[in-house]
Design a protein around this motif. Sequence first.
Motif, PDB file in Angstrom:
ATOM      1  N   LEU A 213       0.829  -1.214   0.000  1.00  0.00           N
ATOM      2  CA  LEU A 213       0.000   0.000   0.000  1.00  0.00           C
ATOM      3  C   LEU A 213       0.861   1.260   0.000  1.00  0.00           C
ATOM      4  N   ALA A 214       1.918   1.260   0.801  1.00  0.00           N
ATOM      5  CA  ALA A 214       2.800   2.434   0.859  1.00  0.00           C
ATOM      6  C   ALA A 214       3.418   2.697  -0.504  1.00  0.00           C
ATOM      7  N   GLU A 215       3.805   1.614  -1.165  1.00  0.00           N
ATOM      8  CA  GLU A 215       4.404   1.767  -2.500  1.00  0.00           C
ATOM      9  C   GLU A 215       3.390   2.376  -3.471  1.00  0.00           C
ATOM     10  N   LEU A 216       2.159   1.860  -3.437  1.00  0.00           N
ATOM     11  CA  LEU A 216       1.138   2.347  -4.379  1.00  0.00           C
ATOM     12  C   LEU A 216       0.712   3.780  -4.068  1.00  0.00           C
ATOM     13  N   LEU A 217       0.836   4.167  -2.799  1.00  0.00           N
ATOM     14  CA  LEU A 217       0.471   5.536  -2.403  1.00  0.00           C
ATOM     15  C   LEU A 217       1.664   6.486  -2.497  1.00  0.00           C
ATOM     16  N   HIS A 218       2.823   5.938  -2.870  1.00  0.00           N
ATOM     17  CA  HIS A 218       4.057   6.744  -2.960  1.00  0.00           C
ATOM     18  C   HIS A 218       4.368   7.438  -1.650  1.00  0.00           C
TER      19      HIS A 218
END
Length: 304
Positions: A213-218
């Motif tokens: 999720l952190a990756e997708l939310l940058h």
Amino acid sequence: VVTGRFAPSPTGPLHLGNLRTALVAWLCARAAGGRFLVRVEDLDPVASRPEHEAGQLADLGALGLAWDGGIVRQSDRRAAHDAAVAQLEAQGLLYPCYCTRREVQAASQAPHGELPEGAYPGTCRSLTPADRREREATGRRPSWRLRAGGRSVTFVDRVHGETTGVVDDLVVRRTDGVPAYNLAVVVDDAWQGVTQVVRGDDLLLTTPRQLLLAELLHVQSPSEYVHVPLVLGPDGRRLAKRDGAVTLADQMARGRTAAEVLALLGSSLGLCSEDEHVTAALLAGRFRVSVLDTVPWTVPPGWV
Ligand code: GLU
């Protein structure tokens, strides 16, 4: 600078296991010369109670686990959580899911390739607009799920070592509109600048979800994870209310002091003996992450 946190849900009093995890979180942050934050995870409007929050914070204070800055409540962070959901939606990464809890449970029992047991198998992933209208017409409100695509994520936990999880299509917004736990944790850890996550190891396999999720939310994800083993009651089962005197208040009603409970928790980590007079600061001077292992701690006889 290391920034650790303890993030209790104010749904009941903290028991000895939660208090031990709080102590470990505090020790990890302080022994590294870092900051220690407390975040109240009060997203569930039904289960969360101000009196539980007050009791939990009082317990941390009584054990000497002082925190930096003010308390962050997730219920005050709704706009940020909603913005994150909107950001995922705009990337086409979400879909509505009309499954009931029971349907998800039934579907997740069957094996689904790579996905771990209990994972959502993607029942609603490919609904057509007509399918959706049909379900809406029955009055069902959807939850919103992430198209995670069964991605495999590996991270290194300081206790459990290299850990890999396959991420299922997790819920980011619940049927009642409330942001889901994983989404809120990722948004708030990033916003608070958390670098070190210490929590119970029942959440070990939710970490791959949060990293994805952190990756997708940058957004930045924490760089250090410490998943602390559960605490068992004398019967060898996970410590629970049925075991008796499991809270700090219970212990104090039996005539024990907070310092004595702190010494019990410190002794469970091999940092002191049960009858030693210790403070949290003294334990921090003796603490190293290597005192932690994956074996659950069993509360000694005479305590519960
Ligand atoms: N609020 C969660 C709990 O009390 C912990 C969440 C976390 O530490 O990430 O179980």
